[in-house]
Design a protein around this motif. Structure first.
Motif, PDB file in Angstrom:
ATOM      1  N   VAL A 102       0.840  -1.196   0.000  1.00  0.00           N
ATOM      2  CA  VAL A 102       0.000   0.000   0.000  1.00  0.00           C
ATOM      3  C   VAL A 102       0.878   1.250   0.000  1.00  0.00           C
ATOM      4  O   VAL A 102       1.762   1.407   0.853  1.00  0.00           O
ATOM      5  N   THR A 103       0.633   2.134  -0.957  1.00  0.00           N
ATOM      6  CA  THR A 103       1.326   3.427  -1.044  1.00  0.00           C
ATOM      7  C   THR A 103       0.289   4.540  -1.198  1.00  0.00           C
ATOM      8  O   THR A 103      -0.796   4.309  -1.733  1.00  0.00           O
ATOM      9  N   PRO A 104       0.597   5.754  -0.742  1.00  0.00           N
ATOM     10  CA  PRO A 104      -0.370   6.861  -0.871  1.00  0.00           C
ATOM     11  C   PRO A 104      -0.450   7.379  -2.302  1.00  0.00           C
ATOM     12  O   PRO A 104       0.449   7.153  -3.112  1.00  0.00           O
ATOM     13  N   PHE A 105      -1.549   8.073  -2.606  1.00  0.00           N
ATOM     14  CA  PHE A 105      -1.711   8.664  -3.928  1.00  0.00           C
ATOM     15  C   PHE A 105      -0.874   9.927  -4.096  1.00  0.00           C
ATOM     16  O   PHE A 105      -0.523  10.304  -5.206  1.00  0.00           O
ATOM     17  N   ALA A 106      -0.590  10.624  -2.963  1.00  0.00           N
ATOM     18  CA  ALA A 106       0.137  11.890  -3.036  1.00  0.00           C
ATOM     19  C   ALA A 106       1.102  11.986  -1.863  1.00  0.00           C
ATOM     20  O   ALA A 106       1.047  11.186  -0.911  1.00  0.00           O
ATOM     21  N   GLU A 122     -10.549  -5.102   6.177  1.00  0.00           N
ATOM     22  CA  GLU A 122     -11.414  -5.381   5.046  1.00  0.00           C
ATOM     23  C   GLU A 122     -11.144  -4.370   3.943  1.00  0.00           C
ATOM     24  O   GLU A 122     -10.631  -3.269   4.197  1.00  0.00           O
ATOM     25  N   ALA A 123     -11.449  -4.749   2.725  1.00  0.00           N
ATOM     26  CA  ALA A 123     -11.232  -3.837   1.604  1.00  0.00           C
ATOM     27  C   ALA A 123     -12.014  -2.551   1.817  1.00  0.00           C
ATOM     28  O   ALA A 123     -13.213  -2.573   2.119  1.00  0.00           O
ATOM     29  N   GLY A 124     -11.351  -1.395   1.691  1.00  0.00           N
ATOM     30  CA  GLY A 124     -11.990  -0.102   1.877  1.00  0.00           C
ATOM     31  C   GLY A 124     -11.757   0.512   3.236  1.00  0.00           C
ATOM     32  O   GLY A 124     -12.062   1.696   3.437  1.00  0.00           O
ATOM     33  N   ASP A 125     -11.233  -0.242   4.194  1.00  0.00           N
ATOM     34  CA  ASP A 125     -10.941   0.304   5.521  1.00  0.00           C
ATOM     35  C   ASP A 125      -9.791   1.305   5.439  1.00  0.00           C
ATOM     36  O   ASP A 125      -8.816   1.102   4.710  1.00  0.00           O
ATOM     37  N   ILE A 126      -9.915   2.411   6.207  1.00  0.00           N
ATOM     38  CA  ILE A 126      -8.847   3.410   6.264  1.00  0.00           C
ATOM     39  C   ILE A 126      -7.759   2.903   7.216  1.00  0.00           C
ATOM     40  O   ILE A 126      -8.045   2.563   8.377  1.00  0.00           O
ATOM     41  N   ILE A 127      -6.519   2.865   6.726  1.00  0.00           N
ATOM     42  CA  ILE A 127      -5.421   2.383   7.567  1.00  0.00           C
ATOM     43  C   ILE A 127      -4.502   3.523   8.003  1.00  0.00           C
ATOM     44  O   ILE A 127      -3.751   3.371   8.974  1.00  0.00           O
ATOM     45  N   ALA A 128      -4.544   4.675   7.326  1.00  0.00           N
ATOM     46  CA  ALA A 128      -3.709   5.824   7.713  1.00  0.00           C
ATOM     47  C   ALA A 128      -4.258   7.077   7.034  1.00  0.00           C
ATOM     48  O   ALA A 128      -5.005   6.999   6.045  1.00  0.00           O
ATOM     49  N   ILE A 196      -5.539   6.876   3.402  1.00  0.00           N
ATOM     50  CA  ILE A 196      -4.978   5.682   2.758  1.00  0.00           C
ATOM     51  C   ILE A 196      -5.839   4.494   3.157  1.00  0.00           C
ATOM     52  O   ILE A 196      -5.985   4.188   4.349  1.00  0.00           O
ATOM     53  N   VAL A 197      -6.434   3.817   2.164  1.00  0.00           N
ATOM     54  CA  VAL A 197      -7.372   2.724   2.434  1.00  0.00           C
ATOM     55  C   VAL A 197      -6.778   1.391   1.981  1.00  0.00           C
ATOM     56  O   VAL A 197      -5.876   1.330   1.145  1.00  0.00           O
ATOM     57  N   ALA A 198      -7.304   0.312   2.554  1.00  0.00           N
ATOM     58  CA  ALA A 198      -6.867  -1.049   2.202  1.00  0.00           C
ATOM     59  C   ALA A 198      -7.539  -1.462   0.904  1.00  0.00           C
ATOM     60  O   ALA A 198      -8.775  -1.475   0.826  1.00  0.00           O
ATOM     61  N   PRO A 199      -6.772  -1.823  -0.125  1.00  0.00           N
ATOM     62  CA  PRO A 199      -7.389  -2.234  -1.400  1.00  0.00           C
ATOM     63  C   PRO A 199      -7.961  -3.640  -1.370  1.00  0.00           C
ATOM     64  O   PRO A 199      -8.814  -3.977  -2.193  1.00  0.00           O
ATOM     65  N   ILE A 200      -7.492  -4.504  -0.453  1.00  0.00           N
ATOM     66  CA  ILE A 200      -7.984  -5.879  -0.354  1.00  0.00           C
ATOM     67  C   ILE A 200      -8.195  -6.219   1.111  1.00  0.00           C
ATOM     68  O   ILE A 200      -7.713  -5.522   2.014  1.00  0.00           O
ATOM     69  N   THR A 223       2.012  -3.571   4.064  1.00  0.00           N
ATOM     70  CA  THR A 223       1.749  -4.688   3.151  1.00  0.00           C
ATOM     71  C   THR A 223       0.575  -5.483   3.717  1.00  0.00           C
ATOM     72  O   THR A 223       0.489  -5.708   4.930  1.00  0.00           O
ATOM     73  N   ILE A 224      -0.310  -5.912   2.824  1.00  0.00           N
ATOM     74  CA  ILE A 224      -1.489  -6.670   3.228  1.00  0.00           C
ATOM     75  C   ILE A 224      -1.489  -7.991   2.467  1.00  0.00           C
ATOM     76  O   ILE A 224      -1.373  -8.011   1.239  1.00  0.00           O
ATOM     77  N   ASP A 225      -1.603  -9.099   3.217  1.00  0.00           N
ATOM     78  CA  ASP A 225      -1.639 -10.440   2.627  1.00  0.00           C
ATOM     79  C   ASP A 225      -3.015 -11.051   2.819  1.00  0.00           C
ATOM     80  O   ASP A 225      -3.534 -11.101   3.954  1.00  0.00           O
ATOM     81  N   ASP A 226      -3.590 -11.512   1.723  1.00  0.00           N
ATOM     82  CA  ASP A 226      -4.811 -12.311   1.798  1.00  0.00           C
ATOM     83  C   ASP A 226      -4.386 -13.772   1.765  1.00  0.00           C
ATOM     84  O   ASP A 226      -4.134 -14.351   0.713  1.00  0.00           O
ATOM     85  N   ARG A 227      -4.269 -14.359   2.939  1.00  0.00           N
ATOM     86  CA  ARG A 227      -3.812 -15.742   3.031  1.00  0.00           C
ATOM     87  C   ARG A 227      -4.940 -16.704   3.395  1.00  0.00           C
ATOM     88  O   ARG A 227      -4.721 -17.713   4.078  1.00  0.00           O
ATOM     89  N   SER A 228      -6.146 -16.368   2.942  1.00  0.00           N
ATOM     90  CA  SER A 228      -7.248 -17.313   3.105  1.00  0.00           C
ATOM     91  C   SER A 228      -6.955 -18.600   2.337  1.00  0.00           C
ATOM     92  O   SER A 228      -7.421 -19.671   2.699  1.00  0.00           O
ATOM     93  N   ARG A 229      -6.178 -18.473   1.277  1.00  0.00           N
ATOM     94  CA  ARG A 229      -5.637 -19.626   0.556  1.00  0.00           C
ATOM     95  C   ARG A 229      -4.155 -19.375   0.302  1.00  0.00           C
ATOM     96  O   ARG A 229      -3.742 -18.226   0.088  1.00  0.00           O
ATOM     97  N   ILE A 230      -3.376 -20.449   0.308  1.00  0.00           N
ATOM     98  CA  ILE A 230      -1.948 -20.365   0.033  1.00  0.00           C
ATOM     99  C   ILE A 230      -1.694 -20.949  -1.353  1.00  0.00           C
ATOM    100  O   ILE A 230      -2.156 -22.052  -1.671  1.00  0.00           O
ATOM    101  N   VAL A 231      -0.982 -20.210  -2.168  1.00  0.00           N
ATOM    102  CA  VAL A 231      -0.619 -20.663  -3.511  1.00  0.00           C
ATOM    103  C   VAL A 231       0.826 -21.169  -3.460  1.00  0.00           C
ATOM    104  O   VAL A 231       1.722 -20.452  -3.018  1.00  0.00           O
ATOM    105  N   ILE A 232       1.029 -22.409  -3.908  1.00  0.00           N
ATOM    106  CA  ILE A 232       2.349 -23.041  -3.878  1.00  0.00           C
ATOM    107  C   ILE A 232       2.903 -23.081  -5.294  1.00  0.00           C
ATOM    108  O   ILE A 232       2.265 -23.610  -6.208  1.00  0.00           O
ATOM    109  N   ASP A 233       4.079 -22.536  -5.462  1.00  0.00           N
ATOM    110  CA  ASP A 233       4.779 -22.602  -6.741  1.00  0.00           C
ATOM    111  C   ASP A 233       5.782 -23.745  -6.682  1.00  0.00           C
ATOM    112  O   ASP A 233       6.643 -23.785  -5.783  1.00  0.00           O
TER     113      ASP A 233
END
Length: 396
Positions: A102-106, A122-128, A196-200, A223-233
């Motif tokens: 997450v980075t600010p717009f300005a 949650e997506a849309g929550d203000i974090i800063a 600054i809002v959470a995109p996910i 940094t925001i991680d959606d780890r409801s599922r883990i993707v293995i490479d």
């Protein structure tokens, strides 16, 4: 004048020649009589009369593989079957289903951080939030301009009913209202971007900044991680490329959590083989409902396939000739030579490609006395047990 000892030398030389000829004839007769492949060799040389002179009993003994016995005595082993390329096992690295930096717009000074490391958002929550005094003033100014434009439009519309103003003046007043409304929307958008809002939805990582820091559009706030599922490479050898497709089942076990396995599915398959490693990149997705897994973990992945089944023989049965590898089959008490192609060598068996028909055993010992089409006597069957007739009696 001829010396008297010349006749004696001639007679001695003649005797030596006769003795040598007799020795050669006797050796040849013994070779024809007792060497197992002598008749075939003589036949290839075109000396059929010598082969015909060998007694029938002697030829039977030669075919039996020894002197004074009818059949070659051999040890056999059962022909089995093994399956290869039926399982893929590979080490992979896990990552979150989605990861956002997450980075600010300005640019601006960071007023407040509303989350902590490890917080779920949650997506849309203000974090800063950033300082926004200038943007708030711009919004107020835009609202005043819009109110003024609306008042002017109302006056023009009232005068229009008495034809005091022209249609052009009415259109200009309406255009001024529209522009004022757009200026207000622009000011409100600029003000909203100071938050600054959470995109996910996901879990917030360690925060690299704190309130009071001056940040730019390139500064990472969180940094925001959606780890409801883990993707293995993981990467599969190219021989499995045609066997893997999206939706296939994958079993994964975490190296950090031995004894626990997780079921998942193949979520993506790359469209090309890596030319350097000769492997294919695969992605598998596993559920992480209890949030016990983390991005960056290593996993042991396994996949099952039908595989390829080949005959399996004892390594001692493999022989080599001028035309390649072969084995001696035991079929209805008769030896038969069968060419083979070696597929894989294991510690206790060799996988081969061959046509064995209905034969179920191969010769592993006594191979030197086996001939094509000759009868053999097996003293150790496929199970390894020897018949009583073949065991030496023990004095009691």
């Amino acid at each position: 004048m001829t010396p008297a000892w010349y006749p004696e030398i001639g007679m001695s030389f003649l005797k030596q020649i006769l003795v040598a000829l007799v020795t050669v004839v006797v050796a040849g007769g013994l070779w024809i009589s007792f060497f197992p492949g002598a008749p075939e060799v003589l036949s290839r040389w075109g000396i059929d009369w010598a082969s015909a002179s060998v007694p029938e009993r002697t030829r039977q003994e030669q075919a039996g593989g020894g002197f004074g016995q009818q059949n070659a005595i051999v040890v056999s082993a059962e022909i089995g079957s093994s399956t290869i390329n039926d399982r893929l096992s590979a080490i992979g690295t896990g990552r979150a289903l989605s990861t956002v930096s997450v980075t600010p717009f300005a640019a601006g000074r960071l007023n407040e951080i509303l989350v902590q490391s490890g917080s779920r958002v949650e997506a849309g929550d203000i974090i800063a939030t950033l300082d926004s005094d200038t943007e708030e003033i711009a919004v107020d100014r835009a609202q005043i301009s819009l109110e003024d434009a609306n008042s002017r439009l109302e006056r023009v519309q009232a005068l229009r009913t008495s034809n005091t103003v022209t249609a052009v003046q009415l259109n200009e007043a309406q255009l001024a209202v529209n522009n004022a409304r757009l200026q207000l929307r622009d000011a409100e958008l600029t003000l909203s971007r100071r938050s600054i809002v959470a995109p996910i939805s996901g879990i917030v990582g360690i925060l690299p900044v704190s309130a009071g820091n001056y940040v730019t559009a390139q500064t990472e706030i969180a940094t925001i991680d959606d780890r409801s599922r883990i993707v293995i490479d993981f990467w599969a050898p190219e021989r499995f490329a045609g066997m893997i497709s999206v939706g296939q089942t994958v079993t994964a076990s975490s190296v950090a959590r031995p004894g626990q396995s997780y079921e998942g599915v193949v979520s993506a398959v790359d469209n090309r083989i890596d030319s350097q490693s000769r492997t294919l990149r695969i992605q598998a997705s596993i559920e992480n409902e209890d949030d016990t897994l983390r991005a960056g973990m290593s996993f042991q992945t396994q996949m099952q396939f039908p595989g390829d089944t080949y005959p399996s023989v004892d390594p001692l049965a493999i022989q080599w000739g001028t035309d390649g590898a072969f084995v001696w089959l035991v079929q209805n008490g008769v030896a038969r030579r069968a060419p083979v192609t070696i597929i894989q060598r294991n510690t206790e068996s060799v996988l081969v490609s061959a046509d064995f028909g209905d034969a179920n055993a191969v010769v592993t010992e006594g191979i030197h006395s086996v001939r094509e089409g000759a009868e053999v006597r097996v003293v150790s069957g496929p199970g390894g047990a020897q018949p009583q007739a073949a065991i030496s009696p023990t004095d009691s």
